[in-house]
Design a protein around this motif. Structure first.
Motif, short mmCIF file in Angstrom:
data_model
loop_
_atom_site.label_atom_id
_atom_site.label_comp_id
_atom_site.label_asym_id
_atom_site.label_seq_id
_atom_site.Cartn_x
_atom_site.Cartn_y
_atom_site.Cartn_z
N GLU A 97 -1.30 9.35 -0.74
CA GLU A 97 -1.68 7.95 -0.74
C GLU A 97 -0.51 7.09 -0.25
OE1 GLU A 97 -4.05 5.24 -3.85
OE2 GLU A 97 -2.05 5.80 -4.55
N LYS A 98 -0.82 6.16 0.63
CA LYS A 98 0.16 5.19 1.10
C LYS A 98 -0.57 3.89 1.36
CE LYS A 98 3.77 4.41 4.58
NZ LYS A 98 4.43 4.95 5.80
N GLY A 99 -0.28 2.88 0.54
CA GLY A 99 -1.04 1.63 0.64
C GLY A 99 -2.50 1.90 0.33
N SER A 100 -3.38 1.49 1.23
CA SER A 100 -4.82 1.72 1.03
C SER A 100 -5.30 3.01 1.67
CB SER A 100 -5.61 0.54 1.62
OG SER A 100 -5.36 0.42 3.01
N GLU A 101 -4.38 3.72 2.31
CA GLU A 101 -4.74 4.96 3.01
C GLU A 101 -4.70 6.14 2.05
OE1 GLU A 101 -3.35 6.79 7.17
OE2 GLU A 101 -1.80 6.92 5.62
N ARG A 102 -5.76 6.90 2.05
CA ARG A 102 -5.83 8.09 1.21
C ARG A 102 -6.28 9.27 2.04
NH1 ARG A 102 -8.64 6.29 -4.56
NH2 ARG A 102 -6.81 5.23 -5.42
N LYS A 103 -5.63 10.40 1.84
CA LYS A 103 -6.00 11.62 2.54
C LYS A 103 -5.60 12.81 1.69
CE LYS A 103 -3.43 10.41 6.01
NZ LYS A 103 -2.69 10.38 7.31
#
Length: 247
Positions: free
Chosen positions: A113-119
């Protein structure tokens, strides 16, 4: 945090609080950092293997949503750099391998997770390297791909954490437990855990009244050591301690 911000006062931060394993200490061993655990006095734990290899579930990264994110995800570290030229990443773990950081080595999939990015990505190979963990993830074939992951926080599903001995506990499993003394007096609930450099400490919060007569939250700090912690019953959600309310 200050009274609440661990990173500045030596207390474990939100990421650290959840990972550590703890056990009432007294064995003379150094305190567990991050994904920490505590164990009862006099018990030695076998060294954890320094490497984990599993078959990748998928060849590349997978985008995740709030709905697909695991409900038991626990933050265990952060990607700080690339490692080598073949797509490996370097992770600053919240605990050393063998003291909770081995959750990174045991997991088959890392959630990023980084900011609103999820993977998420399957873990092809993970191993300790000095005081860090390095890993080859599915979908990171070169250094540029690895560098693109810098700054991502790394999570692992709680069910993938390595099993502990009967007298060891991950910090995340102690949060919210009711604390009572041997006389049956309720002292509050575990709000967080602190690593003071020598052992873990229970931060117990309880409702009380301020000098102005208004309700406030009080705090008790109880060392998680065998002389004070008498039992931990996770099923009953209760910790029994040798501690008085007026201490």
């Amino acid at each position: 945090m200050s009274a609440r911000d661990s990173e500045q006062s030596g207390r474990a931060g939100p990421a650290e609080r959840s990972q550590r394993r703890v056990q009432p200490s007294g064995s003379g061993e150094p305190a567990a950092p991050f994904g920490a655990f505590v164990r009862k006095p006099g018990r030695a734990r076998e060294a954890t293997r320094g490497e984990s290899q599993v078959a990748a579930e998928a060849p590349g990264m997978r985008l995740e949503s709030k709905q697909s994110w695991p409900s038991d995800a626990v933050e265990v570290g952060a990607i700080v750099d690339a490692y080598g030229l073949k797509g490996w990443v370097k992770v600053a773990a919240h605990a050393q391998a063998g003291r909770g950081g081995d959750a990174l080595l045991a997991a088959k999939r890392w959630w990023l997770e980084k900011g609103s990015e999820r993977k998420s990505a399957a873990v092809v190979l993970a191993k300790t390297h000095g005081d860090a963990v390095v890993a080859q993830l599915g979908g990171t074939a070169d250094r540029d791909a690895a560098l693109a992951l810098r700054g991502h926080r790394v999570y692992v599903s709680r069910h993938e954490f390595p099993a502990l001995e009967a007298d060891e506990f991950y910090w995340v499993d102690l949060l919210g437990l009711e604390v009572v003394n041997e006389g049956g007096e309720v002292l509050g609930k575990v709000a967080s855990m602190i690593d003071n450099g020598a052992h873990s400490v229970l931060q117990v919060e309880y409702p009380t009244t301020g000098k102005d007569g208004k309700p406030v939250t009080g705090e008790r700090l109880i060392p998680f050591v065998g002389v004070y912690v008498k039992s931990v019953d996770q099923a009953a959600k209760r910790i029994v301690v040798d501690w008085q309310a007026d201490y």
